[in-house]
Scaffold this active site. Structure first.
Site, PDB file in Angstrom:
ATOM      1  N   ASP A 142       0.750   5.426 -20.386  1.00 20.87           N
ATOM      2  CA  ASP A 142       0.800   4.117 -19.732  1.00 20.87           C
ATOM      3  C   ASP A 142       1.307   4.234 -18.300  1.00 20.87           C
ATOM      4  O   ASP A 142       1.322   3.251 -17.568  1.00 20.87           O
ATOM      5  CB  ASP A 142       1.751   3.164 -20.488  1.00 20.87           C
ATOM      6  CG  ASP A 142       1.174   2.760 -21.833  1.00 20.87           C
ATOM      7  OD1 ASP A 142      -0.057   2.684 -21.935  1.00 20.87           O
ATOM      8  OD2 ASP A 142       1.952   2.545 -22.779  1.00 20.87           O
ATOM      9  N   ASP A 150       4.770   1.871 -23.291  1.00 16.48           N
ATOM     10  CA  ASP A 150       5.789   2.753 -23.848  1.00 16.48           C
ATOM     11  C   ASP A 150       5.338   4.198 -23.823  1.00 16.48           C
ATOM     12  O   ASP A 150       6.143   5.094 -23.807  1.00 16.48           O
ATOM     13  CB  ASP A 150       6.151   2.322 -25.281  1.00 16.48           C
ATOM     14  CG  ASP A 150       4.912   2.201 -26.152  1.00 16.48           C
ATOM     15  OD1 ASP A 150       3.806   2.523 -25.658  1.00 16.48           O
ATOM     16  OD2 ASP A 150       5.035   1.794 -27.314  1.00 16.48           O
ATOM     17  N   ASP A 201       1.752  -4.676 -24.567  1.00 18.52           N
ATOM     18  CA  ASP A 201       1.406  -3.851 -25.717  1.00 18.52           C
ATOM     19  C   ASP A 201       1.606  -4.684 -26.969  1.00 18.52           C
ATOM     20  O   ASP A 201       2.330  -5.668 -26.932  1.00 18.52           O
ATOM     21  CB  ASP A 201       2.397  -2.681 -25.815  1.00 18.52           C
ATOM     22  CG  ASP A 201       1.873  -1.491 -25.074  1.00 18.52           C
ATOM     23  OD1 ASP A 201       0.780  -1.609 -24.525  1.00 18.52           O
ATOM     24  OD2 ASP A 201       2.551  -0.461 -25.033  1.00 18.52           O
TER      25      ASP A 201
END
Length: 1178
Positions: A791, A787, A466
């Site tokens: 996901d 997070d 990310d």
């Protein structure tokens, strides 16, 4: 009771009295209430209790202020309603572990042999001393020696006990560490509650009934509760009901919130009504706890005939044998048969290492077994031929015990060869290495949830990371703004903005953001203010503070209850809107979100006089070019604030969201900076050097993503890497039907470095595509960071999923293998280092262990064949076994990692454990050791001028000759242990040896123990004391190992073509065709862990369900299942009703067509039954 409970303010009453009477609801009332769903529940709440507010009153709590937090009050609530804690399964006691260690076959054989030897040593036949028995009796020179015959048997038993205790202790400490880890994970989980009007975070275990909890997107609900106020709340209840659709929750339609379910959208507040074992999750867990005993009894009765391992497997591998059936009952019976078949199918293990090791151990074990059998046969034949054929002695009855004693001795030698050959230390080394690494990784901010993730990480070839919070600091600040036709490059002066525009900005930010996001004063003097909650919202609140305004005043005027309608932020909308009702009946809506999305919906914009003017498409394009792209190219994230007024006359249809959020008026566009973490660029260079490709997958604008990727070093100038948006990515990889095509994906992913504006599904597609890809010389091993709740699927699909410990939602943590407690990318690099280190530690241990194995087996075998007696006695072998198995695994498995590990490419999935260099080392050292030992064995007595130890009679005293052989052997192992520290052919084997205190301790400790054994071991160890010069010779030969090691290093491996590698992973071809299951889905341990909660639920529900059906069918004789759908007052009582009917678990009854009305029935009858494949539905 003195005061009336109903009109009582929360928390001041701690009057002692009848406990139940103190609160207006009893535990049972609340439990019964929580078993109802939707409409029924609303009716019951309103009819029986007079609404949720009244339940709050009865539980003496205030929906706005929460509990008082008075310790005595909290304690009392815990006594009446229980604690929020589900007791874990009891750990195995030390004795159970000892018992398990004793189950080892080789140890059992040794014990039996030792006991026989003991028994025979105490038996003195009357005529045994006659010459007739030949040399058999000649050994007993004096009475004392004959009496000492028992010592060998006793010593073997004693050694076995030591080995067992050491193994059990290791298992026990591993178990303890693992529990510590679980506790740590549980303590990490905090939850937001309101106490005394203050919003605070408390550990989940401290929640009590009556608490008012704030719930938001991404939470995993820790207890049952009733919704008091909610905005656009959607819950994923699949872990309970198996329905994959998200359930909308609202105060008037379905206010029941259940523990263990996930908040997928929205926010709200709930009143906690059941905690711990009284919550829905807890009830099922306790039922399973209660049920397991009976189930096992049944299984034992029913399946005595079945193969025992099937039964164990079905119990241990919950995930395999436990495909849950819907209630279509004829399937139940078929599935019984299927289950039996299923157990035999080799499932692909998740842990690459575990698979390779198992195969290697089996191969070595087989070889050892053959060797030991041949040894015994040769010894027996030789003795028989020599005694009865060559010397032509008759078999006399009185000599029988003596002959038997010989045979037992041969048998013990054979078993000893086997003991030394089987590398029992392998599993131990893996466990120690992993447990040690996991403990140390804690310090490096990696909280490992699944042990094998640690070692898989060492093989990682790709990391999909990310951007926000992992590569960047996740400390957002507004640095530019575009207001009233002016682009401010830094925060504008409040004077420069018109009051009415300023007012719109302050309201638009303060009201249209989660009230949980706020900015608190810094913890330390002169530090930065603390941002709590959503970081993007915090940056906007910070912007308001920078404009010298106060957002809290606005929030106090408009508390959350007054918000008319909230469209909360989610990954599809990428925006958030809040509607307020004005006093005159009109409505105003504030919106904020990604600038390109909100601007598309704007038709007006505020000009420099604060008036609205028309905002056309060409104006928008110009704004994108002049404002948004320059901001994005500097790596800023752009957010647009807008508003819209609705007239009072006709209330719009709030459900048609697309019509509501359109025709907006743009207030301002701000650029938010999230600086790159200073340590990230260096970490990424390390990854690239280590052969790991880093890709950035983000929801941000492509220009922002590209700018950040360049700053980090993911994109390097002058290289042709791809940066693309999710839309473009999908267009390239999907066919006309919209299905993902692997070969299209294979064209894209090798060059892809940045995927921007990507949805969670894109992330999952990318990860799955890379893992399944067969392009390139090796299969990819992918690590993913995430997070957000969405996901989850990608984290689960990845070989290693990293969740963010600070910014991560509970759902993401639940799906992950490792939690990064500091959300920092550098911690991932540390994890790679530790993972590679685990792999290398195991290889070091193998290199050492196999050298000892080869030498010991050959020595015992040839020695036995030529001299009729193993030069290394059983007890000595056990000591060598202890050194090399247990102590060496401790010493070599705890090497700390060094940076040099990051200088080589990753091993692939199918790289063998024993490389050709290692094979060269193993065979090279074996040659040295065998040469030395055979020289000593057959010529040692001349060299040292001592009596030969060969061909001694049965109970003769230990000879110096054989003691020297044993001592030299151990010395060579000790010095070879130092050689084994390097496996890639490095010359300096002492490099960083003092960084590993355990290694030094083990080597010195073993040396000291060896001195004691030789000098004072005497008869039990078959040793006699040595002189100083003999000792020095032994040590000198040992040191020769180090010099010989240097010599081996000089031989280039590439010249030795004949060397084979060993310990490959299982490939698909190795599994015979008929054994391949129809869908070769990876059953990986991480996934099993994850599904375990759900499986337990279903098992509980299914079991209750089936048992109820059976009882009911027995009672009524009817085949209808309607009765199964009647709910009794409490699940537990049902369980009692059912206890006496010993039913099979699946009963063939007619299928259910009636509408399931209760959650248990719904779960069991739902066709998806938890969407068994283990994929979340995004």
């Amino acid at each position: 009771m003195t005061n009336n409970a109903a009109d009582h303010h929360p928390g001041n009453s701690v009057t002692e009295g009848s406990h139940e009477g103190d609160f207006g609801c009893s535990l049972v009332d609340l439990r019964t209430l929580m078993e109802l769903r939707s409409g029924e529940a609303v009716a019951r709440i309103n009819d029986t209790y007079g609404g949720v507010q009244n339940i709050c009153k009865r539980l003496k709590t205030s929906p706005v202020e929460g509990l008082s937090g008075n310790p005595a009050d909290l304690e009392k609530r815990r006594q009446v309603f229980g604690q929020n804690f589900i007791p874990p399964k009891k750990a195995k006691t030390f004795l159970q572990l000892v018992w398990e260690a004793l189950q080892d076959v080789t140890l059992i054989i040794l014990e039996i042999a030792a006991i026989i030897s003991l028994g025979l040593s105490f038996y003195h036949p009357p005529g045994g001393d006659s010459e007739l028995c030949g040399q058999a009796a000649a050994g007993a020179e004096d009475e004392g020696e004959a009496q000492a015959g028992w010592i060998e048997g006793a010593a073997i038993l004693f050694s076995v006990i030591i080995v067992v205790l050491v193994t059990a202790f290791n298992d026990w400490s591993k178990e303890k560490q693992f529990r510590g880890l679980q506790n740590r994970i549980e303590q990490e989980q905090k939850f937001t509650v309101i106490r005394k009007g203050q919003v605070i975070q408390i550990p989940v275990a401290e929640l009590v009934v009556g608490d008012i909890a704030q719930i938001k997107y991404g939470d995993l609900l820790p207890s049952d509760g009733i919704l008091i106020q909610g905005n656009d709340l959607k819950i994923d209840e699949s872990s309970l009901t198996g329905e994959s659709d998200h359930v909308k929750k609202s105060v008037d339609k379905d206010p029941m919130l259940l523990s263990g379910t996930h908040v997928m959208e929205g926010s709200g507040r709930m009143l906690v009504t059941a905690v711990g074992i009284n919550s829905q999750t807890g009830i099922i867990f306790t039922l399973l706890g209660v049920g397991d005993g009976e189930e096992e009894k049944k299984v034992k009765k029913g399946k005595k005939a079945g193969a025992p391992e099937n039964r164990n497997k079905a119990k241990t591998q919950d995930g395999v044998a436990l495909e849950i059936q819907p209630l279509k009952s004829q399937e139940g019976v078929e599935n019984e048969d299927k289950e039996k078949k299923k157990v035999k199918v080799p499932k692909k293990e998740k842990s690459v290492l575990q698979g390779k090791l198992t195969r290697l151990a089996v191969q070595i074990g087989k070889a050892g077994l053959i060797m030991s059998a041949i040894t015994v046969i040769i010894l027996v034949l030789y003795f028989v031929i020599d005694t009865f054929a060559m010397q032509r002695r008759p078999w006399l009855a009185e000599c029988t015990p003596i002959y038997i004693q010989y045979f037992v001795k041969f048998f013990i030698i054979g078993v000893t060869v086997l003991v030394v050959a089987v590398p029992k230390g392998l599993p131990l080394a893996v466990t120690i290495s992993l447990a040690y690494s996991v403990k140390k990784m804690m310090k490096d901010n990696n909280l490992v949830r699944h042990l094998d993730a640690c070692e898989t990480m060492g093989n990682a070839t790709a990391i999909c990371s990310d951007k926000t919070g992992t590569l960047t600091m996740n400390r957002m600040t507004v640095v530019q703004a575009y207001v009233g036709d002016t682009h401010y490059r830094q925060i504008p002066d409040p004077e420069a903005i018109l009051p009415k525009v300023l007012d719109l900005i302050v309201n638009g930010v303060a009201i249209n953001s989660a009230y949980t996001s706020k900015i608190l004063p810094p913890e330390k003097e002169g530090g930065l203010p603390r941002q709590v909650g959503n970081k993007t919202e915090c940056s906007l609140l910070g912007f308001v503070l920078d404009l010298k305004q106060d957002y809290q005043v606005v929030r106090n005027e408009v508390p959350e209850e007054k918000l008319y309608k909230v469209y909360t932020f989610n990954s599809v909308r990428k925006s958030m809107s809040t509607v307020l009702k004005n006093p005159d009946g009109s409505f105003r809506m504030y919106s904020k979100g990604a600038s390109e999305i909100i601007l598309r919906k704007c038709t007006k914009i505020l000009d420099k006089n604060g008036d609205l003017r028309v905002f056309k498409v060409k104006d928008r394009d110009e704004m994108v070019k002049k404002v948004i792209e320059p901001m994005a190219c500097q790596g800023l994230r752009t957010i647009c604030l807008a508003f819209r007024d609705f007239p009072a006359d006709a209330e719009p249809n709030w459900d048609s969201e697309n019509e509501i959020v359109s025709d907006l008026a743009c207030i301002t566009v701000v650029g938010i900076e999230d600086p790159v973490r200073p340590e990230v660029p260096e970490a990424i260079v390390k990854c690239q050097r280590a052969g790991i490709t880093v890709r950035m997958v983000t929801g941000d604008n492509i220009n922002t993503a590209r700018a950040i990727a360049t700053k980090c070093g993911i994109l390097l100038p002058g290289e042709d890497f791809l940066c693309m948006e999710g839309k473009e990515f999908n267009r390239l990889i999907r066919n006309e039907k919209g299905e993902v095509e692997q070969e299209q994906l294979d064209k894209v992913w090798p060059k892809l470095r940045v995927l921007a504006r990507s949805s969670p599904t894109d992330k999952h597609t990318l990860v799955k595509g890379i893992i399944d890809s067969t392009v390139g010389e090796r299969r990819q091993v992918v690590a993913v960071t995430g997070d957000g709740t969405n996901d989850g699927p990608a984290l689960k699909k990845a070989d290693v999923g990293f969740a963010m410990g600070i910014a991560g939602t509970d759902v993401a943590k639940e799906a992950s293998d490792i939690i990064l407690t500091d959300d920092n990318f550098t911690s991932i690099v540390k994890a790679v280092m530790w993972g590679r280190n685990v792999y290398d530690s195991i290889s070091k241990f193998l290199q050492f262990q196999l050298t000892v194995n080869v030498v010991a087996v050959i020595v015992a075998f040839t020695g036995a064949c030529i001299t009729q007696d193993s030069p290394l006695k059983a007890v000595q072998m056990l000591w060598v076994n202890l050194i090399m198995d247990t102590f060496a695994s401790l010493a070599l498995a705890t090497e700390p990692p060094s940076e040099s590990l990051l200088l080589r490419r990753p091993y692939g999935r199918n790289k063998p454990l024993i490389s050709r260099t290692m094979m060269k080392n193993i065979l090279g050292h074996a040659v040295y050791q065998l040469t030395i030992i055979f020289t000593l064995l057959f010529a040692g007595e001349k060299f040292f001028d001592i009596d030969s130890g060969r061909n001694t009679p049965l109970h003769s005293p230990p000879s110096e000759h054989y003691t020297i052989v044993f001592n030299t052997f151990v010395m060579m192992q000790l010095f070879n242990e130092i050689n084994a520290r390097k496996i890639h052919g490095e010359r300096n084997v002492f490099d960083a040896i003092f960084r590993n205190p355990i290694f030094c301790t083990v080597v010195l400790g073993t040396f000291a123990a060896q001195i004691l054994i030789v000098e004072f071991g005497g008869k039990p160890f078959s040793c006699s004391g040595l002189t100083l010069s003999q000792w020095l010779w032994c040590i000198f030969i040992g040191v020769g190992e180090l010099l010989w090691g240097q010599l081996i290093c000089s031989v280039p491996t590439s010249q030795l073509k004949f060397l084979k590698e060993a310990g490959h992973g299982t490939t698909k071809e190795d599994i015979p065709e008929e054994d391949l299951p129809e869908d070769m889905d990876e059953i990986d341990h991480a996934e099993m862990e994850l599904r375990r909660g759900q499986i337990l639920w279903f098992r509980g529900l299914n079991r209750i369900q089936t048992q109820m059906d059976v009882v009911y069918t027995f009672q009524t004789g009817a085949s209808s299942l309607q009765g199964a759908l009647r709910r009794q007052p409490s699940i537990v009582s049902q369980h009692h009703d059912v206890k006496h009917v010993s039913s099979p678990t699946h009963v063939a009854l007619s299928s259910v067509n009636s509408t399931p009305t209760t959650s248990a029935a719904a779960a069991a009858a739902s066709p998806t039954a938890g969407n068994q494949s283990g994929e979340c539905v995004p």
